[in-house]
Design a protein around this motif. Structure first.
Motif, PDB file in Angstrom:
ATOM      1  N   LYS A 151     -17.174  -4.683   5.843  1.00  0.00           N
ATOM      2  CA  LYS A 151     -15.912  -4.533   5.117  1.00  0.00           C
ATOM      3  C   LYS A 151     -15.306  -3.142   5.282  1.00  0.00           C
ATOM      4  CE  LYS A 151     -17.683  -3.067   0.652  1.00  0.00           C
ATOM      5  NZ  LYS A 151     -18.991  -3.401   0.165  1.00  0.00           N
ATOM      6  N   GLU A 164      -9.727  -0.144  12.603  1.00  0.00           N
ATOM      7  CA  GLU A 164      -8.740  -1.232  12.571  1.00  0.00           C
ATOM      8  C   GLU A 164      -7.481  -0.810  13.331  1.00  0.00           C
ATOM      9  OE1 GLU A 164      -5.672  -1.608  10.688  1.00  0.00           O
ATOM     10  OE2 GLU A 164      -5.708   0.536  10.234  1.00  0.00           O
ATOM     11  N   ASP A 167     -10.819   1.084  -4.448  1.00  0.00           N
ATOM     12  CA  ASP A 167     -12.228   1.357  -4.734  1.00  0.00           C
ATOM     13  C   ASP A 167     -12.384   1.591  -6.227  1.00  0.00           C
ATOM     14  OD1 ASP A 167     -12.584   3.465  -1.789  1.00  0.00           O
ATOM     15  OD2 ASP A 167     -12.744   1.278  -2.018  1.00  0.00           O
ATOM     16  N   MET A 178     -12.258  -2.725   7.800  1.00  0.00           N
ATOM     17  CA  MET A 178     -10.887  -3.117   7.510  1.00  0.00           C
ATOM     18  C   MET A 178     -10.053  -1.941   7.024  1.00  0.00           C
ATOM     19  SD  MET A 178     -10.881  -4.999   3.790  1.00  0.00           S
ATOM     20  CE  MET A 178     -12.419  -5.856   3.844  1.00  0.00           C
ATOM     21  N   ARG A 179     -10.669  -0.862   6.642  1.00  0.00           N
ATOM     22  CA  ARG A 179      -9.965   0.271   6.040  1.00  0.00           C
ATOM     23  C   ARG A 179      -9.310   1.139   7.105  1.00  0.00           C
ATOM     24  NH1 ARG A 179     -12.704   1.639   0.751  1.00  0.00           N
ATOM     25  NH2 ARG A 179     -11.785   3.721   1.005  1.00  0.00           N
ATOM     26  N   HIS A 180      -8.086   1.540   6.829  1.00  0.00           N
ATOM     27  CA  HIS A 180      -7.333   2.385   7.773  1.00  0.00           C
ATOM     28  C   HIS A 180      -8.048   3.720   7.956  1.00  0.00           C
ATOM     29  CE1 HIS A 180      -4.093   5.239   8.947  1.00  0.00           C
ATOM     30  NE2 HIS A 180      -3.714   4.219   9.695  1.00  0.00           N
ATOM     31  N   ARG A 197      -0.418   6.635   9.679  1.00  0.00           N
ATOM     32  CA  ARG A 197      -0.061   6.260   8.309  1.00  0.00           C
ATOM     33  C   ARG A 197       1.393   6.612   8.021  1.00  0.00           C
ATOM     34  NH1 ARG A 197      -3.184   5.051   3.152  1.00  0.00           N
ATOM     35  NH2 ARG A 197      -1.409   4.927   1.756  1.00  0.00           N
ATOM     36  N   PRO A 246      -4.285   2.506  -3.940  1.00  0.00           N
ATOM     37  CA  PRO A 246      -4.402   1.325  -3.069  1.00  0.00           C
ATOM     38  C   PRO A 246      -4.725   1.741  -1.639  1.00  0.00           C
ATOM     39  CG  PRO A 246      -2.467   1.149  -4.459  1.00  0.00           C
ATOM     40  CD  PRO A 246      -3.013   2.518  -4.678  1.00  0.00           C
ATOM     41  N   ILE A 247      -5.578   0.957  -1.046  1.00  0.00           N
ATOM     42  CA  ILE A 247      -6.075   1.291   0.288  1.00  0.00           C
ATOM     43  C   ILE A 247      -5.310   0.505   1.339  1.00  0.00           C
ATOM     44  CG2 ILE A 247      -8.106   1.079   1.796  1.00  0.00           C
ATOM     45  CD1 ILE A 247      -9.727   1.423  -0.858  1.00  0.00           C
ATOM     46  N   LEU A 248      -4.945   1.187   2.391  1.00  0.00           N
ATOM     47  CA  LEU A 248      -4.285   0.519   3.509  1.00  0.00           C
ATOM     48  C   LEU A 248      -5.357  -0.175   4.344  1.00  0.00           C
ATOM     49  CD1 LEU A 248      -1.791  -0.016   5.282  1.00  0.00           C
ATOM     50  CD2 LEU A 248      -2.185   2.191   6.374  1.00  0.00           C
ATOM     51  N   THR A 249      -5.162  -1.465   4.548  1.00  0.00           N
ATOM     52  CA  THR A 249      -6.163  -2.230   5.291  1.00  0.00           C
ATOM     53  C   THR A 249      -5.521  -2.929   6.493  1.00  0.00           C
ATOM     54  OG1 THR A 249      -5.783  -4.110   3.830  1.00  0.00           O
ATOM     55  CG2 THR A 249      -7.625  -2.658   3.291  1.00  0.00           C
ATOM     56  N   LEU A 250      -6.352  -3.546   7.288  1.00  0.00           N
ATOM     57  CA  LEU A 250      -5.885  -4.239   8.485  1.00  0.00           C
ATOM     58  C   LEU A 250      -5.003  -5.428   8.107  1.00  0.00           C
ATOM     59  CD1 LEU A 250      -6.041  -4.869  11.559  1.00  0.00           C
ATOM     60  CD2 LEU A 250      -8.137  -6.142  11.087  1.00  0.00           C
ATOM     61  N   ARG A 310      -2.478  -7.288   3.245  1.00  0.00           N
ATOM     62  CA  ARG A 310      -1.949  -6.099   2.552  1.00  0.00           C
ATOM     63  C   ARG A 310      -1.259  -6.467   1.255  1.00  0.00           C
ATOM     64  NH1 ARG A 310       0.306  -3.515   8.117  1.00  0.00           N
ATOM     65  NH2 ARG A 310      -1.716  -2.896   8.935  1.00  0.00           N
ATOM     66  N   GLU A 338      -8.579   8.530   0.417  1.00  0.00           N
ATOM     67  CA  GLU A 338      -7.163   8.314   0.157  1.00  0.00           C
ATOM     68  C   GLU A 338      -6.562   9.428  -0.680  1.00  0.00           C
ATOM     69  OE1 GLU A 338      -8.756   5.068   1.868  1.00  0.00           O
ATOM     70  OE2 GLU A 338      -9.433   5.958  -0.002  1.00  0.00           O
ATOM     71  N   PRO A 371       0.809  -1.232   0.000  1.00  0.00           N
ATOM     72  CA  PRO A 371       0.000   0.000   0.000  1.00  0.00           C
ATOM     73  C   PRO A 371       0.833   1.268   0.000  1.00  0.00           C
ATOM     74  CG  PRO A 371      -0.906  -1.568   1.563  1.00  0.00           C
ATOM     75  CD  PRO A 371       0.410  -2.133   1.099  1.00  0.00           C
ATOM     76  N   PHE A 372       2.122   1.167   0.357  1.00  0.00           N
ATOM     77  CA  PHE A 372       2.987   2.351   0.373  1.00  0.00           C
ATOM     78  C   PHE A 372       3.920   2.354  -0.833  1.00  0.00           C
ATOM     79  CE2 PHE A 372       1.477   3.245   4.487  1.00  0.00           C
ATOM     80  CZ  PHE A 372       1.362   2.033   5.127  1.00  0.00           C
ATOM     81  N   GLU A 395       5.613   4.282   7.122  1.00  0.00           N
ATOM     82  CA  GLU A 395       6.711   4.518   6.169  1.00  0.00           C
ATOM     83  C   GLU A 395       7.940   5.086   6.848  1.00  0.00           C
ATOM     84  OE1 GLU A 395       5.009   5.952   2.156  1.00  0.00           O
ATOM     85  OE2 GLU A 395       3.557   6.628   3.628  1.00  0.00           O
ATOM     86  N   ARG A 455     -16.535  -0.804  -3.254  1.00  0.00           N
ATOM     87  CA  ARG A 455     -15.446  -0.498  -2.325  1.00  0.00           C
ATOM     88  C   ARG A 455     -14.679  -1.769  -1.979  1.00  0.00           C
ATOM     89  NH1 ARG A 455     -15.719   4.244   0.933  1.00  0.00           N
ATOM     90  NH2 ARG A 455     -15.496   3.168   2.914  1.00  0.00           N
ATOM     91  N   ASN A 456     -13.414  -1.562  -1.699  1.00  0.00           N
ATOM     92  CA  ASN A 456     -12.547  -2.659  -1.226  1.00  0.00           C
ATOM     93  C   ASN A 456     -12.525  -3.829  -2.210  1.00  0.00           C
ATOM     94  OD1 ASN A 456     -12.500  -1.009   1.034  1.00  0.00           O
ATOM     95  ND2 ASN A 456     -13.906  -2.286   2.196  1.00  0.00           N
TER      96      ASN A 456
END
Lengths: 359, 510
Positions: free
Chosen positions: B466, B476, A182, B469-471, B92, A169-173, A176, B25, A32-33, B96, A128-129
């Protein structure tokens, strides 16, 4: 698939996973990064013959489950990515279309009841997702056109499509390494040839596919559980506390005993359900209940897996924290758990399965 | 399926308005936090609403609660404006850049006296009761427990030093923190306890005797030579001063356990690595290595029986503090879930109008209330029989203003052998039954609150489906942050064993 072939496939996977996949798990977690996805991964999976299992009738549910179980033991993100490809390939096979190479994106976090409804062929909607979307060459989008369930294929290329927007890209729990984004569609005109499947026939097939995919999700959770248990057991045999290894502490033994039993229980459960599943019917409510429970158990016991390692379990080094996150995220595979519960119960109340289309 | 879809169409779109809002985002990191923060911030509770039991005590004459009430209002505002809008963006960024430190936020924390709230005014602190300080941590943890830990972990170090009743050492660390805070440039302490081969066993006298320790303070002329490694040290890379627990003799750790104050810039001190944690990323955890570090005699806390009453005094207070952190998380999870239910629908029906969701939210609120009661009870027990009771016994409530604390006379008084004897006597007078009760209450609070916080996080995620799960939804992160609470300050399993030893054995005479 016969047992011998299955065993060969499993060993190939384990060998590839250990030599090729395990060293890049950390890089995948940072996708995601970094937005850097290993270019050779798809080729490797094709070479192993895994992706086409979705379209191969010879490979049954249990074999697919074994593939995902083995992969999830190394990296559940890639196992989830493969799950998406398997389901996507299966949908393409049902439509009589062939896959043209490249990743397929499919919104597998959506329950069929959550598919967006739209009027007419000019679509304004959002998914989404969506897993695999950032790297996908094609998105398979289930939706409801004027009340008709349809599966629409959207080719995603280098150049942006008019009316189609893919987010960053989405950061998720968890998961990854299985990139998620989305998809927004605004006044996008769906051509006739983009509709791969539609109508009651598609609704029925999708319901069966989504239901049977619960077994595959269970297999992924089981792979995560098993790996977490193995790590906890290994650690407990080496770590000292209070003058003895912690495996000799009865509390830790009890925790590991419960963990072991849960690991065995989930493994046996998904394998039995996979063996007993009829190819053209959705799972029965008992199997669905086991699938839902496996999500909760996976999150619970991977948390135990962290606890046994103490501070080390919380750090990235041992992989336990990743397994916990992946296990937790796996609860959302194939839709909102509440919807699954309500859907199953309404079917039971109605006396017929709502997952079969009312004809 | 067809029937359900038709019902959905009759009720209108299954998405609420604003579905084409720009994706979170694409916003900048602070804007991401702001969106989630705005959604989470409804009308904040008054002190009476959030702490009705304390309000009742206030009416009975517990004057410290009035000060806690006023401090609460300040910290609520601080959290709303300075913490909540930024936490997701900072989290976030930490993925990094694990070495990033939110200095801006920490400087603003200085302006609220967050680092010195419970320190005596004589040392430059606000002189508030620990209740005020711990409540402040709960409020901040409602937004981000990592920030609360970053600010509050110096309190653990202070508690360790205070438990030795070496008033000279207490003065030294308190002035370090308070003076820095006055200048608006925060300084930190770290508490170096955990070692690669020894974790929770360091906190139990019986386990300590058999622990695999590696950090030794070898007596040399003029002081000690400290060698060893400490791991998972919160604020280890930021600390100006390390409060190090070391043994003088590995063969007899129980009776030679010592507290040393080691400046971070001492020759031989190094930070070879920053840990990559699952959560609470904003609070760095580091490995701290000591290679033949010379620690002068006056940097060693003069103490006896640290492994007995000393540890119990620390844990009684700090475990209540972790309970406060966890209560904040439980409350935060509930609020985010509630806000989500307010603004989202499932199959066309707003979640908040669905009874199952309403019930789930009520359960979450109940857990947060339960957690709050538990840690407040533990904190008050600590005040009755733990560290705060020692302080009260010694000072009799006397806390002169700062200018007095800066005089040479005061310093001579505090550093004198007589003061040391008085402190030692206060420690001797401390009743073990009350101390055990306080430590037990701390154990229960820590285990209960952290478990309840995790349950709330799980429930919030289940309710959100769902989206959870998104930051960018912020929940989460709560789960990842809360998980650590069940591990540090002793794992929950070790806490319960400690509770069994202190409380149950005492009750049943085993």
């Amino acid at each position: 698939m016969d047992l011998q072939s299955l065993e060969i496939l499993r060993r190939s996977l384990e060998s590839w996973g250990t030599e090729t996949l395990r060293p890049i798990v950390s890089d995948l977690e940072h996708y995601p990064f970094s937005h850097r996805f290993p270019v050779g991964l798809r080729g490797d999976l094709e070479h192993l013959g895994i992706l086409e299992t979705g379209a191969d009738r010879e490979i049954d549910l249990e074999a697919k489950g074994e593939i995902l179980f083995t992969m999830a033991g190394i990296d559940a993100s890639v196992a989830t990515l493969v799950l998406v490809q398997i389901l996507g390939f299966e949908l393409l096979a049902l439509s009589g279309r062939s896959a043209s190479g490249g990743w397929l994106a499919l919104p597998i976090y959506d329950h069929p009841l959550e598919w967006p409804a739209t009027s007419g062929r000019t679509v304004c909607s959002e998914w989404r997702n969506v897993p695999a979307l950032p790297n996908a060459d094609r998105a398979l989008l289930p939706m409801i056109f004027d009340g008709i369930p349809s599966l629409v294929s959207v080719e995603l290329g280098e150049a942006p499509l008019a009316g189609v927007e893919v987010s960053e890209p989405i950061l998720t729990l968890g998961f990854r390494g299985c990139p998620i984004a989305d998809l927004r569609v605004n006044r996008y005109c769906v051509e006739r040839d983009q509709v791969l499947l539609e109508g009651d026939d598609f609704a029925h097939k999708a319901a069966v596919l989504w239901s049977q995919a619960e077994v595959l999700a269970m297999a992924i959770r089981s792979g995560i559980l098993h790996a977490s248990y193995q790590t906890a057991l290994e650690y407990a045999g080496q770590r000292y506390q209070g003058g003895k290894i912690i495996l000799e502490h009865s509390l830790v033994r009890r925790m590991l005993a419960d963990f072991h039993l849960a690991d065995e229980r989930v493994q046996r459960s998904w394998r039995r359900i996979a063996r007993d599943a009829a190819p053209d019917r959705p799972l029965d409510d008992g199997a669905l209940a086991e699938a839902l429970d496996s999500g909760i158990e996976a999150a619970h016991y991977t948390s135990i897996g962290i606890q046994i390692l103490g501070g080390y379990g919380y750090m990235e080094d041992f992989g336990q924290e990743k397994r916990f996150r992946d296990a937790k995220q796996s609860e959302w595979l194939l839709g909102h758990a509440q919807l699954k519960r309500f859907s199953a119960f309404e079917s039971a109340l109605a006396g017929t399965s709502m997952r079969e289309v009312e004809r | 399926m067809k029937a359900l879809q038709e019902r959905d169409r009759e009720r209108g779109s299954s998405r609420l308005e604003g579905r084409f809002a720009p994706p979170l985002e694409t916003l900048s990191a602070p804007e991401i936090s702001l969106r989630a923060g705005e959604r989470a911030a409804a009308r904040e509770w008054s002190f009476d609403e959030r702490y009705p039991a304390l309000a009742a005590l206030e009416r009975k004459g517990f004057r410290e609660i009035r000060a806690a009430r006023e401090y609460y209002d300040r910290i609520v505002e601080f959290t709303r404006t300075e913490v909540t809008p930024h936490v997701l963006g900072i989290d976030r960024r930490m993925f990094e850049d694990p070495a990033y430190v939110p200095w801006n936020l920490l400087r603003k924390a200085c302006s609220q006296g967050l680092f010195s709230a419970a320190f005596p005014r004589a040392y430059g602190g606000l002189g508030l009761h620990p209740l005020a300080s711990v409540i402040a941590m709960e409020v901040i943890a409602t937004s981000c427990v990592g920030v609360a830990n970053l600010i509050g972990v110096s309190g653990l170090a202070i508690a360790v030093v205070l438990s030795t009743m070496d008033l000279r050492a207490v003065r030294r660390v308190a002035e370090l923190i308070c003076d820095a805070e006055r200048k608006g440039e925060p300084k930190f302490l770290s508490t170096c306890v955990t070692e690669p081969g020894s974790g929770s066993d360091s906190e139990d006298r019986e386990e300590l005797a058999k622990a695999r320790l590696c950090t030794v303070a070898r007596p040399v002329p003029g002081g000690y030579r400290l060698s060893g490694t400490k791991v998972f040290i919160s604020n280890g890379s930021l600390a100006e001063l390390h409060v190090v627990l070391a043994v003088r003799d590995l063969r007899d750790p129980v009776n030679t356990l010592t507290v040393l104050l080691v400046p971070a810039d001492s020759p031989g001190v190094s930070i070879p690595r920053l840990e990559k944690k699952m959560g609470q990323k904003i609070c760095p955890a580091a490995e701290v290595v000591f290679e033949e570090v010379f620690v002068p005699e006056d940097h060693c806390c003069r103490t006896a029986d640290l492994s007995g009453k000393g540890i119990a005094n620390v844990l009684a207070l700090t475990r209540a503090g972790v309970g406060a952190f966890a209560t904040g998380v439980a409350e935060g999870a509930y609020r985010r879930a509630h806000e989500y239910a307010r603004t989202h629908a499932l199959l066309g029906v707003p979640l908040r109008q669905q009874q199952w969701a309403e019930h789930a939210l009520a359960e979450m609120a109940r857990r947060a209330e339960l957690a709050r009661s538990s840690y407040i009870s533990a904190l008050l027990a600590s005040c009755r029989g733990g560290l705060q009771s020692l302080v009260d016994d010694l000072t009799r409530g006397f806390d002169p203003p700062r200018w007095v604390g800066r005089t040479a006379l005061w310093r001579r008084l505090v550093d004198s052998p007589r003061a040391l004897r008085l402190a030692a006597r206060a420690l001797d007078r401390q009743r073990e039954d009350l101390l055990d009760a306080a430590a037990s209450a701390g154990d229960v609070a820590k285990v209960s609150c952290t478990d309840l916080a995790m349950e709330n996080c799980h429930e919030a995620l289940r309710l959100m489906g769902k989206d959870g799960m998104r930051h960018d939804e912020g929940v989460e992160k709560l789960l990842r942050d809360a998980r650590l609470l069940q591990i540090y300050e002793g794992t929950n399993q070790v806490n319960l064993i400690d509770f069994a030893k202190r409380r149950l054995r005492r009750r049943y005479g085993e």
